[in-house]
Design a protein around this motif. Sequence first.
Motif, PDB file in Angstrom:
ATOM      1  N   LEU A 212       0.614  -6.007  -3.334  1.00 17.58           N
ATOM      2  CA  LEU A 212      -0.565  -5.168  -3.092  1.00 17.58           C
ATOM      3  C   LEU A 212      -1.674  -5.915  -2.349  1.00 17.58           C
ATOM      4  CD1 LEU A 212      -2.127  -2.541  -3.460  1.00 17.58           C
ATOM      5  CD2 LEU A 212      -2.802  -3.323  -5.741  1.00 17.58           C
TER       6      LEU A 212
ATOM      7  N   GLU B 154     -11.279  -0.445  -5.303  1.00 15.55           N
ATOM      8  CA  GLU B 154     -10.830  -1.142  -6.511  1.00 15.55           C
ATOM      9  C   GLU B 154     -12.026  -1.680  -7.300  1.00 15.55           C
ATOM     10  OE1 GLU B 154      -7.909  -0.991  -7.739  1.00 15.55           O
ATOM     11  OE2 GLU B 154      -6.356  -1.907  -6.494  1.00 15.55           O
TER      12      GLU B 154
ATOM     13  N   HIS C  87      -5.525   0.619  -9.685  1.00 16.10           N
ATOM     14  CA  HIS C  87      -4.060   0.584  -9.609  1.00 16.10           C
ATOM     15  C   HIS C  87      -3.418   0.572 -11.000  1.00 16.10           C
ATOM     16  CE1 HIS C  87      -5.216  -3.792  -9.275  1.00 16.10           C
ATOM     17  NE2 HIS C  87      -4.276  -3.905 -10.194  1.00 16.10           N
TER      18      HIS C  87
ATOM     19  N   ILE D 105       2.349   3.216  -5.733  1.00 17.29           N
ATOM     20  CA  ILE D 105       0.952   2.801  -5.675  1.00 17.29           C
ATOM     21  C   ILE D 105       0.714   1.869  -4.495  1.00 17.29           C
ATOM     22  CG2 ILE D 105      -0.883   1.558  -6.882  1.00 17.29           C
ATOM     23  CD1 ILE D 105       0.491   2.411  -9.518  1.00 17.29           C
TER      24      ILE D 105
END
Length: 233
Positions: free
Chosen positions: A76, A163, A194, A207
């Motif tokens: 990620l 985030e 996430h 995701i």
Amino acid sequence: PPAAKLACQSVVASVLCAWLASGGGGGVGLVPGFTTVTTLWVGQTLRLGRWFWALAAFTVVAESNAVNVTDGLDGLAAATVAFALVGTGMILLARGRPELASFAICVAGSACGFLVVNRHPASVFMGDTGSLALGTALGGLVACGGGGMVLPVFVASGVFVVEVLSVVAQRAYFEWTKRRRGTGEKLLKMSPLHHHLELSGWGEMKIVVWAVAFGAACAVAAPRVALMGVGAL
């Protein structure tokens, strides 16, 4: 400890910005207009002067921690920061800063290379060693690139912004409900976002794919934002 880590990050960012402000890096930091932050409103700029360096130092620390927060699933952070750095590098190249553009693209390439062992299922994890450094590199490009880079890099960092906001919102909502009702309640199942999506039934790969797609869109939008702002490319 978080406080010690934040203090160390602040020292590194302050040293970098003090060096640039005093003429380091070829004296680019002393060029007229370097500390002027561009905006999307035609004819409007923010002439920050010496206060730009405080903003630049904050950006370095913020980007460092934002990428760190994003690092939680296989591939990620590495994939999203690679797109952000490529978008930033394109802007720097167009602005006549090939040395910074080369740095941005090289770091993006190293992040892509890391995906060989970090993609799902990961055999090597990033941790603070990688995420803090990658975020610092992204924030450092703002300090080295000047006020014209603040808004475009903010856009390129869209995934990291979301985030971090999810963590802030979670904490703020918990504290607010605790004061109002006596018992804190969670806004998300778990922060950052996430992990909330994971607990909501999203698979890890789903995701990451959606986050990377959003990050790619932000990276494409960043040069366009730079073109729209005052002092365009």
